[in-house]
Enzyme design. Structure first.
Site, PDB file in Angstrom:
ATOM      1  N   ASP A   1       0.299  -1.221   0.556  1.00  0.00           N
ATOM      2  CA  ASP A   1      -0.045   0.119  -0.136  1.00  0.00           C
ATOM      3  C   ASP A   1       0.935   1.520  -0.299  1.00  0.00           C
ATOM      4  OD1 ASP A   1      -2.664   2.138  -0.232  1.00  0.00           O
ATOM      5  OD2 ASP A   1      -2.415   0.877   2.125  1.00  0.00           O
TER       6      ASP A   1
ATOM      7  N   ASP B   1       0.279   8.996   2.806  1.00  0.00           N
ATOM      8  CA  ASP B   1       0.179   9.543   3.020  1.00  0.00           C
ATOM      9  C   ASP B   1       1.746  10.752   3.228  1.00  0.00           C
ATOM     10  OD1 ASP B   1      -2.243  10.527   1.436  1.00  0.00           O
ATOM     11  OD2 ASP B   1      -2.752   9.361   3.527  1.00  0.00           O
TER      12      ASP B   1
ATOM     13  N   GLY C   1      -4.622   7.386   4.460  1.00  0.00           N
ATOM     14  CA  GLY C   1      -6.407   7.361   4.886  1.00  0.00           C
ATOM     15  C   GLY C   1      -6.471   8.979   3.987  1.00  0.00           C
TER      16      GLY C   1
ATOM     17  N   GLU D   1      -8.030  -0.131   5.102  1.00  0.00           N
ATOM     18  CA  GLU D   1      -6.464  -0.750   5.426  1.00  0.00           C
ATOM     19  C   GLU D   1      -6.402  -0.856   5.968  1.00  0.00           C
ATOM     20  OE1 GLU D   1      -5.603   3.159   1.576  1.00  0.00           O
ATOM     21  OE2 GLU D   1      -4.984   3.058   3.998  1.00  0.00           O
TER      22      GLU D   1
END
Length: 231
Positions: A85, A88, A99, A107
């Site tokens: 994944d 940010d 998120g 997640e």
């Protein structure tokens, strides 16, 4: 290189890592967002190696299925050797803010059962201190105002996430998101535990207790591989 090119670079690097380290017939965990989409696209050529994938969002499920991957429910599997994944923000310990795409709860669930969490990101996401990117918190709608007051008491600025037409953003789980601005997160684990304990919080987008094991970081000179010791 452009940011899109860096995302494609680390997406391919993650596909190469998975193909080299995950046995045939395994199930893989897949995150959400533009960088995760690059990973899905790169892995599609070898999808026959895997029994299927566990998805962290409806959008990722659609992307996986468009490439012919079988998408499995997490309750159907016994083990998940890898979860890939984006982030940010990621700090030098492997703690992350996630998120921005609104899929933080799923997640975090998928990441929590994986053996190895591979973060794929570009150099703009690596920071010394988390918090410049607003910290998402998924909340039960009736608790929105109460949690906003707690955020203010922490010194943060709570902003309810909205869609382009001004309506509250609704997650795949039917909840809302408060984005916290103005924090400098010196102790991500402590803050993660504190916010998760507030009644009405579903998940905070701090991934510190279960941070990344490995980061494939896209740079102008190639992909940097960073290992993080985990408890």
């Amino acid at each position: 290189m452009t940011q899109d090119e860096l995302k494609q670079l680390v997406g391919q690097a993650a596909a190469d890592y998975v193909n080299a380290n995950v046995p045939e017939g395994a199930v893989i965990g897949v995150g959400t967002g533009s960088t995760a989409n690059c990973f899905i696209d790169a892995l599609a050529a070898t999808k026959h190696r895997y029994r299927g994938a566990v998805s962290s969002s409806l959008a990722t499920t659609t992307r996986l299925q468009s490439h012919g991957f079988k998408v499995l429910d997490l309750n159907e599997i016994d083990s998940l050797p890898v979860y890939v994944d984006g982030a940010d923000e990621i700090d030098h310990s492997g703690a992350m803010i996630k998120g921005g795409g609104g899929a933080l709860t799923r997640e975090k669930i998928v990441a929590s059962v994986s053996d190895v969490f591979v973060c794929i990101a570009d150099t703009t996401k690596r920071v010394d201190v988390l918090g410049q990117f607003p910290l998402p918190v998924e909340v039960v709608p009736m608790a929105r105002t109460a949690i906003g007051r707690r955020v203010t008491a922490l010194g943060g600025v709570p902003v309810v996430r909205v869609t382009k037409d001004g309506a509250p953003f609704i997650t795949d789980n039917g909840n809302e998101i408060i984005d916290i601005k103005g924090l400098k997160i010196g102790d991500p684990r402590a803050l993660e535990a504190q916010i998760n304990a507030w009644p009405g919080v579903v998940t905070v987008g701090l991934f510190a207790g279960r941070g990344a094991n490995l980061c494939l970081l896209g740079t102008d000179t190639g992909v940097e591989t960073i290992q993080y010791p985990r408890d």
